[in-house]
Design an enzyme around this catalytic site. Structure first.
Site, mmCIF file in Angstrom:
data_model
loop_
_atom_site.group_PDB
_atom_site.id
_atom_site.type_symbol
_atom_site.label_atom_id
_atom_site.label_comp_id
_atom_site.label_asym_id
_atom_site.label_seq_id
_atom_site.Cartn_x
_atom_site.Cartn_y
_atom_site.Cartn_z
ATOM 1 N N THR A 201 11.036 3.940 -2.044
ATOM 2 C CA THR A 201 10.976 2.460 -1.498
ATOM 3 C C THR A 201 12.567 1.452 -2.451
ATOM 4 O O THR A 201 13.134 2.360 -2.233
ATOM 5 C CB THR A 201 9.642 2.768 -3.319
ATOM 6 O OG1 THR A 201 9.249 3.471 -2.306
ATOM 7 C CG2 THR A 201 9.730 0.962 -3.291
ATOM 8 N N ASP B 174 -0.768 8.360 -1.777
ATOM 9 C CA ASP B 174 -0.843 7.345 -2.231
ATOM 10 C C ASP B 174 -2.308 7.133 -2.547
ATOM 11 O O ASP B 174 -2.673 6.252 -3.822
ATOM 12 C CB ASP B 174 -0.200 5.841 -2.221
ATOM 13 C CG ASP B 174 1.393 5.893 -2.947
ATOM 14 O OD1 ASP B 174 1.811 6.634 -3.810
ATOM 15 O OD2 ASP B 174 1.574 4.827 -2.291
ATOM 16 N N SER C 37 1.853 0.732 -6.265
ATOM 17 C CA SER C 37 2.556 0.435 -7.781
ATOM 18 C C SER C 37 3.412 -1.143 -6.798
ATOM 19 O O SER C 37 3.735 -1.395 -8.482
ATOM 20 C CB SER C 37 3.230 1.205 -8.223
ATOM 21 O OG SER C 37 2.265 2.301 -8.320
ATOM 22 N N ARG D 32 0.930 -2.879 4.280
ATOM 23 C CA ARG D 32 0.806 -1.941 3.469
ATOM 24 C C ARG D 32 0.268 -0.776 4.694
ATOM 25 O O ARG D 32 -0.510 -1.505 5.378
ATOM 26 C CB ARG D 32 -0.299 -1.814 2.161
ATOM 27 C CG ARG D 32 -0.869 -0.565 1.534
ATOM 28 C CD ARG D 32 0.481 0.516 1.016
ATOM 29 N NE ARG D 32 0.008 1.045 0.131
ATOM 30 C CZ ARG D 32 1.347 1.985 -0.879
ATOM 31 N NH1 ARG D 32 1.902 2.015 -0.414
ATOM 32 N NH2 ARG D 32 0.296 2.553 -1.467
ATOM 33 N N THR E 226 8.295 0.823 1.556
ATOM 34 C CA THR E 226 8.182 2.472 1.351
ATOM 35 C C THR E 226 8.512 3.064 2.404
ATOM 36 O O THR E 226 7.595 2.997 3.113
ATOM 37 C CB THR E 226 8.230 2.143 -0.088
ATOM 38 O OG1 THR E 226 7.835 3.338 -0.942
ATOM 39 C CG2 THR E 226 6.410 1.838 0.227
ATOM 40 N N ASN F 186 7.377 6.043 1.268
ATOM 41 C CA ASN F 186 7.045 6.868 -0.342
ATOM 42 C C ASN F 186 7.895 7.811 -1.049
ATOM 43 O O ASN F 186 8.487 7.219 -1.580
ATOM 44 C CB ASN F 186 5.798 7.326 0.551
ATOM 45 C CG ASN F 186 4.787 7.810 -1.239
ATOM 46 O OD1 ASN F 186 4.845 7.231 -2.266
ATOM 47 N ND2 ASN F 186 3.748 8.841 -1.664
HETATM 48 O O1 DON Z 1 2.920 2.233 -3.300
HETATM 49 C C1 DON Z 1 3.657 2.747 -3.927
HETATM 50 O O2 DON Z 1 3.366 3.172 -5.173
HETATM 51 C C2 DON Z 1 4.549 4.042 -3.352
HETATM 52 N N1 DON Z 1 4.691 4.545 -2.566
HETATM 53 C C3 DON Z 1 6.249 3.923 -4.215
HETATM 54 C C4 DON Z 1 7.213 5.072 -4.336
HETATM 55 C C5 DON Z 1 8.305 4.712 -4.615
HETATM 56 O O3 DON Z 1 8.349 4.162 -5.793
HETATM 57 C C6 DON Z 1 9.490 5.235 -4.748
HETATM 58 N N2 DON Z 1 10.780 5.433 -4.721
HETATM 59 N N3 DON Z 1 11.001 5.450 -5.284
#
Ligand code: DON
Length: 571
Positions: free
Chosen positions: A383, A425, A455, A109, A401, A403
């Site tokens: 993502t 986030d 998430s 991350r 991702t 984001n």
């Molecule tokens: O880590 C996360 O929860 C978000 N950055 C995920 C973003 C995401 O899934 C966008 N795609 N559709």
């Protein structure tokens, strides 16, 4: 034996047949490809958001690579052929179950730069500046993907140069973009113009169209530096200098030290039983699924879901209330547990779950004003997803991702890759929703070096202690509920992986107090739920779920989501 069903959704340059050329001794035609939604095979399977990346994965397996080799090569290929989400400028999580029984949970991350501070996105009046947390240089966390890949490499078999070469070739020689990519690039033109200090090659004076060749020389150069110098080829030297120069030109705050000090973390996977025969393996914090998935699965474990059936009033009501309870806790308690105390054990314990389920009324819709996070005593917690599975029994599930779509929209000048906008986030101000509507507070406030709550929920399920499902999806806050629904659909409703992936999904995240449903959600059930007191909103596609299911006879079924160009390959 391989059985294939190929989607006819689109075929690129159907009229012109280019000769196949060999990418790193891999037979792939980067100018003519189409999604393949399902494959049944026995030796190994992969599934990802892009046909070329899936092709790279299966070819690496055929050349002797294991599931981790394939996953690494696919991550790198996605960074080239799927620039909206595939990345080297973002981050993610890898969950794996190795054939020797070892579980892996690799956290790559992004983290907040050392110069980040709690109120960095508030103006003088204290108002949240979402423009800054969601776009451009200041929205980027320190990227983790390259460090993640080199941590994964410990479990791979082939030399790294073989795994990265297909990505280098695809960047250097180019590939034909799909219709969806052309559409996305066209939609992002204004952002690319606004958030870049040097004109990136994604900006074009005429509209992008399907079949256009995308050649990315700067990205190829960066990938070669990584091939030759390892993680240092990204976090130090020329690439790091280019990132920091980009930051200086665009008023960003990332420094050479931030990059040099970034490390991926191998964490202990979250492992919990479901009923007597299933074991679920998923990612711990800062991935919120590590808390929410056990919470939700435990809340429904003793409920008669099988009897209720798929997307009936009763099953949707139960699952939505469970989602509401879990997301209320997410907003209050969850964050990077290296920085804040998160009562993970307590939040996922049976006594707490039983207590919380007292708020579930069989007859009535809940209400997010009344249902808040649980009261607990302090405890002494765009993502893209890919799955791989090989004949030895290694299973890998990776969600990664930038984001938002194309992340911060900022391409590192001279280095050719997009940076993430993951700082959004964090909870940039208590109660202010992020771009996915998630709210948070203290536990997910910004601090230097801290990782923002995610998430993403890469997950593996064992049945009778043997790999059974490899699952994951993008989709912001809908990720955790989509993984939850996919597991329930297959385990409780006995659905095929195809149906579990493709049937309409629904989602509740506490706030806003609404059930989001996809087109095709049964209208009679919708009416009944409204009568119970629910607000329902139809929204665009929920996630792009990828599943590999391993059958008791050893057959492997891989399914890519109908919602995109997702492709399953196998042999
Ligand atoms: O880590 C996360 O929860 C978000 N950055 C995920 C973003 C995401 O899934 C966008 N795609 N559709």
């Amino acid at each position: 034996m391989i059985q294939k069903t190929t989607s006819k959704a689109f075929v690129l340059l159907a009229a012109i047949i280019f000769p196949f050329f060999s990418i790193a001794q891999i037979n792939i035609n980067p100018y003519a490809y189409s999604p393949q939604k399902k494959v049944e095979c026995t030796k190994g399977a992969v599934v990802s958001a892009h046909p070329l990346a899936s092709k790279v994965g299966v070819e690496i397996m055929k050349k002797g690579g294991n599931a981790m080799d394939a996953a690494i090569a696919m991550q790198l290929a996605l960074a080239v052929v799927y620039p909206g989400a595939g990345n080297i400028g973002g981050g993610g999580f890898t969950v794996a179950r190795l054939a020797n029984g070892k579980n892996l949970a690799i956290d790559f991350r992004e983290k907040a730069p050392d110069n980040a501070s709690r109120n960095m996105y508030l103006n003088q009046k204290g108002d949240a500046q979402l423009e800054l947390s969601q776009n451009g240089h200041l929205s980027s966390g320190v990227p983790g993907t390259v460090a993640g890949i080199f941590t994964e490499l410990k479990y791979a078999r082939l030399p790294f140069r073989k795994l990265i070469q297909p990505a280098i070739d695809l960047a250097e020689d180019g590939f034909a973009i799909s219709e969806a990519e052309a559409r996305n690039l066209n939609a992002a033109q204004a952002s690319f113009k606004k958030y870049n200090t040097m004109t990136p090659l994604f900006i074009k004076s005429t509209a992008w169209k399907a079949g256009d060749t995308l050649i990315q020389k700067d990205l190829a150069k960066t990938l070669k530096l990584i091939r030759d110098d390892g993680a240092k080829g990204f976090y130090e030297g020329e690439t790091a200098d280019l990132i920091v120069a980009e930051m200086k030109r665009g008023n960003g705050i990332m420094t050479l030290d931030d990059l040099k000090n970034y490390t991926a973390k191998e964490r202990e996977a979250v492992v919990f039983p479901y009923k007597s025969d299933y074991t679920i393996i998923t990612m711990p914090l800062p991935a919120s699924g590590g808390v929410l998935l056990p919470q939700m699965m435990r809340m429904v474990e003793d409920q008669p879901l099988k009897r209720y059936g798929f997307e009936t009033k009763e099953s949707v009501h139960l699952m939505v209330e469970v989602e509401r309870l879990a997301y209320a806790d997410r907003a209050k308690f969850l964050g990077d547990k290296d920085f804040v105390k998160v009562p993970v054990k307590l939040l996922t314990s049976y006594p707490y779950i039983i207590q919380r389920m007292k708020l579930y009324d069989l007859e009535k819709a809940g209400n997010s004003k009344d249902i808040q996070a649980g009261h607990i005593l302090p405890e002494s917690e765009e993502t893209t997803h890919l799955n791989t599975y090989d004949k030895e029994g290694n299973a890998v599930s990776i969600t990664t991702t930038l984001n938002g779509e194309y992340g911060s929209s900022t391409v590192v000048g001279g280095a050719g890759f997009l940076l993430n906008n993951e700082m959004d986030d964090f909870s940039i101000k208590p109660g202010v929703p992020n771009m996915y509507g998630a709210v948070g507070g203290e536990a997910n406030a910004i601090a230097p070096g801290k990782r923002m709550l995610s998430s993403m929920t890469p997950t593996i399920v064992l049945k009778d202690n043997k790999p059974f499902l490899v699952v994951g999806t993008p989709g912001g806050t809908t990720i955790t509920t989509s993984v939850f629904q996919t597991l329930i659909d297959i385990i409780e409703f006995g659905m095929s992986p195809e149906d579990a992936v493709n049937k309409p999904k629904f989602h509740h995240q506490w706030l806003p107090d609404v059930i989001f449903v996809e087109k095709g959600f049964p209208s009679d059930v919708k009416e009944e739920l409204i009568k119970m007191g629910y607000k329902i909103m139809e929204r665009e596609a929920i996630g792009r779920t990828e599943v590999i299911q391993i059958m008791p006879d050893g057959k492997i079924i891989a399914v890519g989501d109908r919602r995109g160009e997702d492709t399953a390959e196998g042999y």
